[in-house]
Design a protein around this motif. Structure first.
Motif, PDB file in Angstrom:
ATOM      1  N   TYR A   1       4.271   5.723  -5.286  1.00 22.80           N
ATOM      2  CA  TYR A   1       4.329   5.886  -6.736  1.00 22.80           C
ATOM      3  C   TYR A   1       3.418   7.021  -7.180  1.00 22.80           C
ATOM      4  CZ  TYR A   1       4.405   5.060 -11.669  1.00 22.80           C
ATOM      5  OH  TYR A   1       4.569   5.240 -13.010  1.00 22.80           O
ATOM      6  N   SER A   2       2.207   7.066  -6.595  1.00 24.45           N
ATOM      7  CA  SER A   2       1.256   8.065  -7.081  1.00 24.45           C
ATOM      8  C   SER A   2       1.664   9.472  -6.655  1.00 24.45           C
ATOM      9  CB  SER A   2      -0.154   7.739  -6.582  1.00 24.45           C
ATOM     10  OG  SER A   2      -0.179   7.792  -5.188  1.00 24.45           O
ATOM     11  N   SER A   3       2.453   9.584  -5.579  1.00 23.98           N
ATOM     12  CA  SER A   3       2.835  10.933  -5.146  1.00 23.98           C
ATOM     13  C   SER A   3       4.200  11.321  -5.696  1.00 23.98           C
ATOM     14  CB  SER A   3       2.836  11.010  -3.628  1.00 23.98           C
ATOM     15  OG  SER A   3       3.919  10.290  -3.125  1.00 23.98           O
ATOM     16  N   PHE A   4       4.841  10.400  -6.437  1.00 22.02           N
ATOM     17  CA  PHE A   4       6.172  10.698  -6.963  1.00 22.02           C
ATOM     18  C   PHE A   4       6.038  11.533  -8.229  1.00 22.02           C
ATOM     19  CE2 PHE A   4       9.875   9.690  -9.575  1.00 22.02           C
ATOM     20  CZ  PHE A   4      10.859  10.105  -8.700  1.00 22.02           C
ATOM     21  N   ASP A   5       6.857  12.567  -8.319  1.00 23.90           N
ATOM     22  CA  ASP A   5       6.768  13.490  -9.451  1.00 23.90           C
ATOM     23  C   ASP A   5       7.742  13.053 -10.535  1.00 23.90           C
ATOM     24  OD1 ASP A   5       6.325  15.611 -11.065  1.00 23.90           O
ATOM     25  OD2 ASP A   5       7.554  17.010  -9.904  1.00 23.90           O
TER      26      ASP A   5
ATOM     27  N   ALA B   1       0.836  -1.202   0.000  1.00 19.34           N
ATOM     28  CA  ALA B   1       0.000   0.000   0.000  1.00 19.34           C
ATOM     29  C   ALA B   1       0.872   1.254   0.000  1.00 19.34           C
ATOM     30  CB  ALA B   1      -0.920  -0.005   1.220  1.00 19.34           C
ATOM     31  N   VAL B   2       1.954   1.211   0.809  1.00 19.14           N
ATOM     32  CA  VAL B   2       2.884   2.342   0.844  1.00 19.14           C
ATOM     33  C   VAL B   2       3.477   2.564  -0.541  1.00 19.14           C
ATOM     34  CG1 VAL B   2       5.173   3.004   1.688  1.00 19.14           C
ATOM     35  CG2 VAL B   2       3.432   2.243   3.289  1.00 19.14           C
TER      36      VAL B   2
END
Lengths: 267, 267, 267
Positions: free
Chosen positions: B34-38, B28-29
């Motif tokens: 991944y989704s918050s990585f720019d 989950a982490v």
């Protein structure tokens, strides 16, 4: 804690409800997955059908296997099938019952994906836009056949220069989406009718045999769980004794050095 | 407090479920990470592949090692491997069982990252945009090869002046993303099929040996935990006695100076 | 836990409230489904009526069968109908009561869909735009009959080139939508009047018989639930004894090796 134990016992006793919960959870995850998936048709004549059909069928296969993996009873079933026949008779009917129950639950999520994809229509448009019969639409009258093929391959990509704001693209896309939705609704109806017949007409045939199989499949599951728990209990018991044995020798060493605890001490 | 102790004991007895919990948490982490990585492709021909592949493979390596670190059993396994053989026989099978169980759990998070990256497609487009065969697209007919190379390196950067609103950029990007998603889904399918075979066909082969190894790996884990606890208990006991011993001498000193507490005192 | 048990028992004892809950839930799901469904008329003369009527009638059929499937009592009813007559007399009145109660609840969701679709009007316009009498509108005076037919088939597609910004399209669409809403409101009124009469006039006729049937249908349901629970309890009891038997032999082995627990030990 009593509360936890009761809850735990409830889960233990009614594995069916837990499995139904897992099945619902997987279906919900499927909906979330589908809605967050970024569908992206290549719009190249050779790849369109492959990509569209792949996305219509590969994820359901993955979800089906996930459903089998997530269901404790699929492993229980294989073990029951492979166990050496002891004092308890091996009844193929029980294995068949477990198998059908596992399959039913594992099929829920894949069907949700397929129905969602059909009702949404994007996969279908991508897969079959090149196979549409151009005769059905009046807009292709003044195009050569190769131009028509190139045009049809680009239909799923709204933003492409060749088809942007073209009424022909909209007509083809509308036709395919309506076909996709019709197939989706027909499939839904068929599935629900099948489920309805299976559920509501079953009691008229072999209700007693069915209830017995359900009882035994439940029993097999419970036996395994209790075995695992008792194993764990046993291991802890054994480890406890070994560790105490180790410290008992240390205790005697301490006693030798005169630091032993008073036998009347409070702590 | 009784409640906490029971909960703790429950966690103690079923380390497998705790490890599964850790494994799910890491996965989950990973999704959150991944989704918050720019993601930010350099769009320079020399660095594209390095950056894209680096982001596809380096975080999974870090997550894999994190998975090993977070799992208590990886340390237990090494200790079991290195301990001197005492009265309990050292069975390589148990170590192999623990190793495979630890590896399986540690691989979950890295695989989630890789699959997310492939289904998202950004890393893949950045890494391989320069390696695309320009023959596949009609839009490059009137460009020199060096121009094509420069153009392809800029494909991952939507906002770049050279490629903004270019249909060729969109076509290449669409093609690469569809390839990336196809690889992602194939990998998912392969992994799930492997897991399915391992889980559902295992009971047909060496079920008794497997259960014994599971029992012993559980036992080794429990023995260590109990040993640690008993050590702690023992140390506290010993320290208590030493401190009491110190104060006993003080008490006698106080008594000698006539400052001892009255037997009828209120405090 | 006591709280949970009470809640659980409440659900168990009053299946009617659970069924009403399911019925409300299905109706709510229907509203959500309808509002999130992407209605998309093909605007091809041959397919319009099929698609429009299909969407007006197929989903309600699916929802009706879903309502029957979701209701525990529909299976209970069939079982009661098929059971061999034992000491308890088989009363067709009870089965009729259960049947009507199941049907009422299963009809809620389909009616919600049909009323929503009629009040919204899109399905109705799509299905009947080709059947409108062109004499009613003055705008078709200078068109050939085949042109009128083609125009009418395109009425549901606002964005189509042929009908965009045409006052005739708006007039036909307005007329059909107003007809659809009139039918929808009439149907709503009729249904509510029927429900009102059935509920408020029934106590004047056969109240005692009605109450007895309700009591017995409730009894049949509860009997089945208690049977299932007792089966589960029995299976657990049996499994417990079998597993203990297996470990009893192991215990004697331990005792032989001198590692047995003291009979007076506290742990």
């Amino acid at each position: 804690m009593e509360r936890f134990r009761m809850l735990f016992q409830h889960f233990q006793s009614s594995s069916e409800s837990v499995m139904n919960g897992i099945c619902l959870l997987l279906a919900a995850v499927t909906v979330k997955l589908y809605s967050s998936f970024d569908f992206n048709c290549p719009c190249l004549a050779r790849y369109n059908a492959l990509y569209g059909l792949g996305l219509l069928l590969a994820p359901p296969l993955a979800l089906f296997l996930c459903g089998l993996l997530a269901n404790r009873q699929s492993a229980v079933m294989v073990e029951e099938w492979c166990r050496p026949a002891g004092h308890r008779r091996k009844d193929p009917g029980i294995i068949r019952y477990m198998c059908s129950s596992v399959l039913q639950r594992a099929l829920a999520a894949p069907l949700v994906w397929i129905l969602l994809a059909l009702l949404d229509g994007k996969c279908f448009i991508c897969a079959f836009s090149s196979s549409v019969d151009p005769e059905k639409f009046l807009d292709f009258a003044n195009m050569t056949p190769s131009q028509v093929q190139q045009f049809l391959a680009k239909v799923p990509c709204k933003e492409d220069e060749l088809v942007r704001d073209s009424p022909a693209r909209k007509a083809v896309s509308r036709y395919l989406r309506c076909l996709s939705q019709a197939i989706g609704w027909s499939l839904t109806l068929l599935l629900i009718i099948a489920a309805f017949l299976a559920r509501c007409l079953r009691p008229c045939f072999d209700q007693t045999v069915f209830l017995q199989r359900r009882y035994w499949s439940n029993y097999v599951d419970l036996e395994q769980k209790l075995f695992d728990e008792t194993c764990c209990e046993h291991a802890r018991d054994f480890a406890h004794r070994c560790v105490l044995h180790f410290f008992a020798s240390m205790q005697s060493e301490l006693r030798a050095r005169g630091l032993r605890r008073d036998t009347t001490g409070k702590n």
